[in-house]
Write an enzyme that holds these catalytic residues in place. Structure first.
Site, PDB file in Angstrom:
ATOM      1  N   SER A 243      36.176  30.227  34.431  1.00 10.21           N
ATOM      2  CA  SER A 243      37.181  31.222  34.789  1.00 10.21           C
ATOM      3  C   SER A 243      37.761  30.907  36.158  1.00 10.21           C
ATOM      4  O   SER A 243      37.063  30.364  37.030  1.00 10.21           O
ATOM      5  CB  SER A 243      36.504  32.593  34.831  1.00 10.21           C
ATOM      6  OG  SER A 243      37.332  33.537  35.453  1.00 10.21           O
TER       7      SER A 243
ATOM      8  N   LYS B 136      29.429  32.708  36.338  1.00 12.67           N
ATOM      9  CA  LYS B 136      30.307  31.553  36.053  1.00 12.67           C
ATOM     10  C   LYS B 136      30.067  30.453  37.088  1.00 12.67           C
ATOM     11  O   LYS B 136      29.998  29.268  36.745  1.00 12.67           O
ATOM     12  CB  LYS B 136      31.782  31.969  36.052  1.00 12.67           C
ATOM     13  CG  LYS B 136      32.190  32.824  34.867  1.00 12.67           C
ATOM     14  CD  LYS B 136      32.204  32.066  33.544  1.00 12.67           C
ATOM     15  CE  LYS B 136      32.373  32.990  32.357  1.00 12.67           C
ATOM     16  NZ  LYS B 136      31.996  32.429  31.069  1.00 12.67           N
TER      17      LYS B 136
ATOM     18  N   TYR C 244      29.250  39.086  37.324  1.00 13.84           N
ATOM     19  CA  TYR C 244      29.907  38.292  36.268  1.00 13.84           C
ATOM     20  C   TYR C 244      30.442  36.989  36.860  1.00 13.84           C
ATOM     21  O   TYR C 244      30.211  35.894  36.341  1.00 13.84           O
ATOM     22  CB  TYR C 244      31.037  39.095  35.600  1.00 13.84           C
ATOM     23  CG  TYR C 244      31.952  38.213  34.777  1.00 13.84           C
ATOM     24  CD1 TYR C 244      31.535  37.716  33.534  1.00 13.84           C
ATOM     25  CD2 TYR C 244      33.218  37.838  35.244  1.00 13.84           C
ATOM     26  CE1 TYR C 244      32.359  36.870  32.804  1.00 13.84           C
ATOM     27  CE2 TYR C 244      34.039  37.000  34.515  1.00 13.84           C
ATOM     28  CZ  TYR C 244      33.609  36.516  33.293  1.00 13.84           C
ATOM     29  OH  TYR C 244      34.420  35.667  32.577  1.00 13.84           O
TER      30      TYR C 244
END
Ligand code: NAD
Ligand code: UD1
Length: 332
Positions: A123, A152, A148
């Site tokens: 992302s 990543k 979150y």
């Protein structure tokens, strides 16, 4: 290629499964259905003309995954992850366990089965707060503002270290900017539970009269109209980016990193205006305070993907809006 697609019943996964079938590949979908419906498989079949092989399995179930990985898999696209930013702040252990441990478990199983081609869903969030735009792949990854985002960054590190230790791996990390829109058939799209966090699903619900008005987070950013700028990219373009990466890079050992975006930023108010013009539906809004953790602007330099993958996003913002709206009307 016979391609294991983890999270293949989800939003981006389901579109990618369709693109894989259309390109002549054989997807094998693994999904625990924690954020997807089984009926997605029938919808994929309706769109693509083929019902993909499906296993309702959690990627952390090493035993079940080992059986699937040893069934002649050539490559894996790994989408399976939890992705709600707010929830990740409330349930960090769940996020690290599902996303980071899930990836480690998957890599161990693939390695044991001799599968060494992986495409990973990363992302733009890994860049943190940009110091320079557009964002280029070689820029350092930043600090995440939520668990979150940290998952990543951590998974990218795990993959980088694995590829250094076992150089025969071909690992491609695709950093998506803001995937939006839906399949033009109206059969596949994103249907977040509850009140959406992300802009486009919120806009479509306001247009449908389900929510009263959009709250625009921040009108005082140093941007052309004061609202945040993002690189919105059609989910079908993102799906096709995976097929391009798989076809170009499977069997090419190395760590490959690409941005998937359009290379253009649009403000929140430009999205509202484009949506209204493209669909004829009004989207009432009010400007409220900034959302904590948001950056002012984010858009991609997409020249590396163009040059090396021969991939470029082809659908414009109006198409993203029309397709998102068609999907909203279908799920209502
Ligand atoms: P999604 O929630 O629609 O899809 C993820 C799928 O993975 C779901 O179907 C879910 O049921 C499944 N899943 C989750 N944990 C699993 C597990 N442990 N085992 C098996 N299946 C599991 O999300 P999406 O928007 O399609 O995102 C796909 C990937 O792309 C994710 O890794 C996400 O973090 C990443 N990503 C998404 C965006 C975005 O804007 N949608 C942006 C950047 C990156
Ligand atoms: C968010 C996540 C990011 C994740 C991505 C896709 C944060 C800080 N970042 O990105 O980690 O990868 O979603 O899931 O949550 N907006 C409004 N009103 C709304 C919703 C959004 O004004 O109701 C604005 C936001 O302030 C932002 C833009 O719209 O400027 C896009 O927001 P969103 O769709 O949530 O995506 P990101 O914040 O870029």
């Amino acid at each position: 290629m016979r391609v294991l697609v983890t999270g293949g019943a989800g939003y981006i996964g389901s579109h990618t499964v369709v693109s894989l079938i259309e390109a002549g590949h054989e997807p094998v979908v693994v999904d625990n259905l924690s954020n997807a419906l089984r009926s997605v498989l029938a919808r994929i079949a309706e769109v693509a003309g083929v019902t993909p092989e499906f296993h309702q399995v959690d990627v952390r179930d090493r035993e079940a995954m080992a059986g699937i990985a040893s069934s002649g898999i050539d490559a894996c696209i790994h989408f399976a992850a939890l992705k709600a930013v707010d929830e990740s702040i409330r349930k960090p252990l769940e996020y690290y366990d599902n996303n980071v441990r899930g990836t480690i478990d998957l890599l161990a199983v693939l390695s044991a089965a001799g599968v060494r081609n992986l495409v990973f869903s990363s992302s733009a969030t890994v860049y943190g707060d940009p110091t320079e735009l557009p964002l280029r792949e070689e820029m350092p990854t930043g600090r995440a503002t939520n668990p979150y985002g940290w998952t990543k960054i951590m998974m990218e590190q795990v993959l980088t270290d694995l590829q250094a230790a076992e150089p025969e791996w071909s690992i491609t990390m695709l950093r998506y900017f803001n995937p939006v829109g839906a399949h033009p058939s109206g059969l596949l799209g994103e249907d977040p539970r509850g009140i959406p966090n992300n802009l486009m699903p919120y806009v479509t619900r306001v247009a449908a009269g389900i929510l009263p008005r959009l709250r625009v987070f921040g009108g005082d950013y140093p941007t052309r109209d004061g609202t945040g700028v993002r690189d919105f990219v059609h989910v079908q373009d993102v799906a096709e980016g995976h097929v391009a990466a798989l076809e170009r890079l499977s069997g090419e050992p190395g760590l490959h990193v690409y941005n998937l975006g359009t290379g253009r930023g649009h403000t929140v108010l430009e999205v509202v205006k484009t949506f209204e013009e493209a669909t004829g539906k009004p989207v009432p809004y009010e400007i409220v305070g900034r959302r904590p953790g948001d950056v002012a602007e984010s858009w991609a330099d997409v020249s590396k993907a163009e040059r090396e993958l021969g991939w470029r996003a082809t659908r414009d913002l109006a198409t993203m809006c029309v397709d998102a709206w068609r999907w909203q009307e279908n799920v209502r």
